[in-house]
Design a protein around this motif. Sequence first.
Motif, mmCIF file in Angstrom:
data_model
loop_
_atom_site.group_PDB
_atom_site.id
_atom_site.type_symbol
_atom_site.label_atom_id
_atom_site.label_comp_id
_atom_site.label_asym_id
_atom_site.label_seq_id
_atom_site.Cartn_x
_atom_site.Cartn_y
_atom_site.Cartn_z
ATOM 1 N N ARG A 178 0.825 -1.204 0.000
ATOM 2 C CA ARG A 178 0.000 0.000 0.000
ATOM 3 C C ARG A 178 0.865 1.263 0.000
ATOM 4 N N GLN A 179 1.946 1.226 0.771
ATOM 5 C CA GLN A 179 2.859 2.368 0.815
ATOM 6 C C GLN A 179 3.503 2.613 -0.541
ATOM 7 N N ILE A 180 3.923 1.556 -1.202
ATOM 8 C CA ILE A 180 4.551 1.681 -2.517
ATOM 9 C C ILE A 180 3.578 2.316 -3.503
ATOM 10 N N ASN A 181 2.336 1.859 -3.498
ATOM 11 C CA ASN A 181 1.353 2.417 -4.416
ATOM 12 C C ASN A 181 1.050 3.881 -4.121
ATOM 13 N N ARG A 182 0.979 4.232 -2.847
ATOM 14 C CA ARG A 182 0.748 5.630 -2.490
ATOM 15 C C ARG A 182 1.906 6.502 -2.969
ATOM 16 N N PHE A 183 3.107 6.006 -2.803
ATOM 17 C CA PHE A 183 4.286 6.733 -3.266
ATOM 18 C C PHE A 183 4.226 6.949 -4.777
ATOM 19 N N LEU A 184 3.878 5.912 -5.521
ATOM 20 C CA LEU A 184 3.832 6.034 -6.974
ATOM 21 C C LEU A 184 2.729 6.976 -7.429
ATOM 22 N N GLU A 185 1.628 7.038 -6.686
ATOM 23 C CA GLU A 185 0.589 8.021 -7.006
ATOM 24 C C GLU A 185 1.148 9.442 -6.902
ATOM 25 N N MET A 186 1.958 9.675 -5.877
ATOM 26 C CA MET A 186 2.542 11.004 -5.689
ATOM 27 C C MET A 186 3.566 11.315 -6.779
ATOM 28 N N VAL A 187 4.301 10.310 -7.192
ATOM 29 C CA VAL A 187 5.261 10.501 -8.280
ATOM 30 C C VAL A 187 4.519 10.783 -9.583
ATOM 31 N N ALA A 188 3.430 10.063 -9.819
ATOM 32 C CA ALA A 188 2.668 10.248 -11.057
ATOM 33 C C ALA A 188 2.208 11.692 -11.223
ATOM 34 N N ASP A 189 1.869 12.353 -10.127
ATOM 35 C CA ASP A 189 1.382 13.735 -10.194
ATOM 36 C C ASP A 189 2.443 14.697 -10.716
ATOM 37 N N VAL A 190 3.714 14.376 -10.518
ATOM 38 C CA VAL A 190 4.778 15.317 -10.907
ATOM 39 C C VAL A 190 5.535 14.875 -12.159
ATOM 40 N N LEU A 191 5.093 13.810 -12.805
ATOM 41 C CA LEU A 191 5.763 13.380 -14.033
ATOM 42 C C LEU A 191 5.823 14.484 -15.089
ATOM 43 N N PRO A 192 4.745 15.282 -15.262
ATOM 44 C CA PRO A 192 4.826 16.356 -16.265
ATOM 45 C C PRO A 192 5.873 17.417 -15.938
ATOM 46 N N ASP A 193 6.330 17.475 -14.685
ATOM 47 C CA ASP A 193 7.308 18.495 -14.293
ATOM 48 C C ASP A 193 8.747 18.057 -14.532
ATOM 49 N N LEU A 194 8.945 16.807 -14.911
ATOM 50 C CA LEU A 194 10.299 16.332 -15.206
ATOM 51 C C LEU A 194 10.674 16.710 -16.634
ATOM 52 N N PRO A 195 11.937 17.049 -16.862
ATOM 53 C CA PRO A 195 12.355 17.425 -18.228
ATOM 54 C C PRO A 195 12.263 16.242 -19.185
ATOM 55 N N ARG A 196 12.171 16.534 -20.460
ATOM 56 C CA ARG A 196 12.112 15.513 -21.500
ATOM 57 C C ARG A 196 13.218 15.772 -22.523
ATOM 58 N N GLY A 197 13.467 14.799 -23.357
ATOM 59 C CA GLY A 197 14.449 14.963 -24.426
ATOM 60 C C GLY A 197 15.855 14.566 -24.062
ATOM 61 N N ARG A 198 16.054 14.074 -22.846
ATOM 62 C CA ARG A 198 17.368 13.604 -22.408
ATOM 63 C C ARG A 198 17.172 12.609 -21.273
ATOM 64 N N PRO A 199 18.192 11.789 -20.994
ATOM 65 C CA PRO A 199 18.063 10.849 -19.874
ATOM 66 C C PRO A 199 17.888 11.584 -18.551
ATOM 67 N N LEU A 200 17.006 11.094 -17.718
ATOM 68 C CA LEU A 200 16.762 11.671 -16.398
ATOM 69 C C LEU A 200 17.702 11.039 -15.376
ATOM 70 N N THR A 201 18.076 11.830 -14.384
ATOM 71 C CA THR A 201 18.880 11.322 -13.274
ATOM 72 C C THR A 201 18.089 11.482 -11.987
ATOM 73 N N VAL A 202 17.950 10.394 -11.249
ATOM 74 C CA VAL A 202 17.212 10.384 -9.987
ATOM 75 C C VAL A 202 18.134 9.847 -8.899
ATOM 76 N N VAL A 203 18.163 10.533 -7.766
ATOM 77 C CA VAL A 203 18.952 10.082 -6.625
ATOM 78 C C VAL A 203 18.023 9.835 -5.450
ATOM 79 N N ASP A 204 18.152 8.662 -4.844
ATOM 80 C CA ASP A 204 17.383 8.308 -3.653
ATOM 81 C C ASP A 204 18.348 8.230 -2.480
ATOM 82 N N PHE A 205 18.298 9.238 -1.631
ATOM 83 C CA PHE A 205 19.181 9.283 -0.469
ATOM 84 C C PHE A 205 18.582 8.467 0.679
ATOM 85 N N GLY A 206 19.434 7.653 1.306
ATOM 86 C CA GLY A 206 18.954 6.818 2.403
ATOM 87 C C GLY A 206 17.975 5.779 1.894
#
Length: 387
Positions: free
Chosen positions: A156-184
Motif C-alpha cells: 500500500r505504501q509503494i502504491n501511495r508513493f507512486l501516485e505522488m510521483v505520477a502527479d509530478v511526471l509532467p514536471d520532469l524534463p524531456r528529451g534527455r536521460p533523467l537522473t534520480v537520486v534516492d538518499f537513504g
Amino acid sequence: MDWRRFIAEAVAGGSLLQATFSQPRNKETIARKTSVRPLKLKNGLHFQLERLQDNKAFHENVPEQAAAERLTALMGEYRQALIKTRQADVQLLANKKGAVTMIRHDPTAKTREPAASHNRVKSYVLPEGEPVPFLIRLGVMTPEGRVVKAKHDKFRQINRFLEMVADVLPDLPRGRPLTVVDFGSGKSYLTFALYHMLAVREGLPVNIIGLDLKADVIEECSRIAEDLAWHNLKFYVGDIAEYEGQTQVDMMVTLHACDTATDAALLKAIRWDASVILSVPCCQHELFRQISQPILKPLLKHGILKERFAALVTDALRANLLETAGYRTQMLEFIDLEHTPKNLMIRAVKGRQENRSETRAEYERLRDFLSVSPYMEREWPKMNRTT
C-alpha cells in the motif's frame, strides 16, 4: 466472431486495456507469462510486451500498426490468453492441435464501468493480482501476483508513493536521460518502484542511484537490480552530506533520513536545481533541543507535545526555505497514521514562485520567535549559490 478479428478490432478501436498470455507450449524457450498493455510514447501509441521469465522482466514496445499481428502470433506460443477490453473480457483457449476457442464474458454495465474507471486510475500504480517482478524478488508478492499478507502495508505504501510521483511526471524534463537520486534508500522498495514506473511503465530513459550507509543492504539491492537486468539502477554506500557523485539531478528522493540528513539532502537538491523533490523526514531532533519561547511554555513543558511541535516547525521552516529557492511546495499525507507516525511528505516542484522576499520574511519571523538556528540555513552559504 473469429478470435483473430476480435484482436485486430480491439487494437484498432482503442478498446484493449490489457492482455495476458499464459501456459507456454514450450516451457524451455517461452516465457511463462507475457503481459500486454497500451503505452503512449512521444512517437505515438504502442503496446508494451512484458515477458516474465525466471523472475526477470523483458520489455518490448510494439507500434500500434504491428500490435494485432504480434498478439495473434503470441497465441501460437501459449495455450491460454485473457484479453480485457472496455466492452468485455475474452478468454482464448488453444487445444493441442492449435485450434483456438473464444469464450466471451460480457459484464453488466453496472459492474463494468467502475472497473474500467478503476483501471484508468491505477494505470500508474501496481495492481494486485498481476505479477510484478521486482515485488516478487523483494518478497512483497508471490510469483502468481498475490500480495504476501505480512507485506500488505508495504504494498500500500509503494502504491501511495507512486501516485505522488505520477502527479509530478509532467514536471520532469524531456528529451534527455533523467537522473534520480534516492538518499537513504535502505532496502529500496521505493527505489525499485521508481525505476519500474519511470523506465518500465513510462519508457523514459533514466538513471537511478540509491545511496545508503549499510554496505550489506546495498550489496543485496545491487544483486536484485542485476537479477532484474535493470542496468541503469545503481546502488552505492555513502553518506548524504558527503555525496558528490552527480552534478545534475532531475529528481531527489529522501525517505526517513534521520534528523539533519534530510536537510543535507534538500540542500543538495537545491544546488542541483532538481526539478522535483520528494522528502519524508524522520526523527527531527535538532530543533527539539533549540526551541525556546516562554509564551509556549504550556505546550513545550510536555515532552511528547514538544517533540511533535518541533517536528512540525522543522518541516514548516524547510518548506519556506524551499519556496525561497524557487520551489512550489506542498505538505502531503504519505500514508495513514496507523501505519507510521512519520507520514508527512514534502513535495517540491521547481517553478516560478511569487513573493519570495515575503516568504523569507515569514521564515525569519518564525525562526526568531522560537529562537532556533536550522541546519539548512546554517549550511546554505556553503552551496555557493544565490537563491
